[in-house]
Design an enzyme around this catalytic site. Sequence first.
Site: not given
Ligand code: NAP
Ligand code: G4F
Length: 336
Positions: A8, A157, A82, A11, A78-80, A135, A133, A13
């Site tokens: 990842g 997810y 997401s 991405g 970190l890949a997913a 989630e 997560s 992170d």
């Molecule tokens: P992100 O920006 O969506 O990055 C996801 C990464 O996964 C990208 O680099 C993507 O690469 C890679 N990927 C997708 N499919 C793949 C595959 N089949 N094989 C290898 N790589 C692949 O996510 P992020 O926000 O940095 O989050 C990092 C991790 O933390 C994720 O697992 C996410 O679910 C988890 N998480 C995030 C949050 C948050 O709030 N950000 C909170 C809790 C958990 P490509 O360039 O190839 O698409």
């Molecule tokens: O920004 P969101 O799409 O993030 P969400 O669904 O909380 O997921 C993110 O955080 C998770 C950790 O809890 C990660 F695991 C996951 O990979 C990702 O990074 O939506 C946040 C909230 C939701 O309740 C959604 O219904 O915002 C609400 N929302 C309202 N309007 C919207 C919108 N979300 C999006 N994406 N777009 C809208 O227009």
Amino acid sequence: MKTALITGITGQDGTYLAEYLLQLGYKVYGLIRGQNNPKREWVERLLPDVELVHGDLLDQASLIAALEYTKPDEVYNLAAVSFVPLSWNQAELTGEVTGLGVLRMLEAIRIVGGSGRRNGQRVNPIRFYQASSSEMFGKVRETPQNERTPFHPRSPYGVAKVYGHYITVNYRESYDIYACSGILFNHESPRRGPEFVTRKISMGVARIKLGKQRELVLGNLDARRDWGFAGDYVKAMHLMLQQPEPDDYVVGTGESHSVREFAELAFAYVGLDWRDYVRTDPRFMRPAEVDHLLADATKARTVLGWRPTVSFRELVEMMVEADLRLEREKAARGLG
Ligand code: NAP
Ligand code: G4F
């Protein structure tokens, strides 16, 4: 010098973690997929400090090859897939990557590094971090949520992440692999993907302020999240892998805000009233919503000594400021 492999890497992170580990003196490898990864340019500025290796969480042999080539001390998975709404459209792919992808990486670690103990010492030298997560808490059973709160995921997810979490715990217990699961609450930054709500708002506000956009269309404004800064959260990932024993940790700020509050602050920062520009559309509502997430990160605070450094207001302002800069640069280059 320690060596880390980050999946990842393209991405949000992945880039913050790579920068942080480089600062600490690590040799950093990033796993990248596809022949022409469209997000490769996001990591170009980290090259050649970060070395890219090809691999995909869908391809077991590529993960084994990546581990054999990089010989990492630490693997950060970190890949997913997401983006939560996408997981309803591509539920099977989400299960394959976000769920079974974790198993494939753990299997690769077991095959390459071994399992069990010799003379009381863990045989496998690789330390593994799984990006779990908040989630997973979904329809929450208690507020705030900690490491003992039961899971009730509300999206494909979330279900896939629960599998990833438990298979990580299982490989720790079955094979004595040093495997940690970080249950991270939402963390954001100017590098957040534009599909997530915080970035959608900060980009919308910047574009509206500069006269490039007229309105911002959102979904559920009442949803509440515990939002922190991604740069702080990657430090928690690293800290988890430095402990004497592997464990699971909840990471969040302990403060929650609604989407409405995020929009209100973001518009106010540029002197506008959000009510004049935000419209809601059922298109952005989810089949099953996660209404309210709030972290109890006591364990991360006491055991890891981790604390967030960026407040909610600072985060909103940092993101709007960065998007204003970006939109002005685009305009100066004639890119709209
Ligand atoms: P992100 O920006 O969506 O990055 C996801 C990464 O996964 C990208 O680099 C993507 O690469 C890679 N990927 C997708 N499919 C793949 C595959 N089949 N094989 C290898 N790589 C692949 O996510 P992020 O926000 O940095 O989050 C990092 C991790 O933390 C994720 O697992 C996410 O679910 C988890 N998480 C995030 C949050 C948050 O709030 N950000 C909170 C809790 C958990 P490509 O360039 O190839 O698409
Ligand atoms: O920004 P969101 O799409 O993030 P969400 O669904 O909380 O997921 C993110 O955080 C998770 C950790 O809890 C990660 F695991 C996951 O990979 C990702 O990074 O939506 C946040 C909230 C939701 O309740 C959604 O219904 O915002 C609400 N929302 C309202 N309007 C919207 C919108 N979300 C999006 N994406 N777009 C809208 O227009």
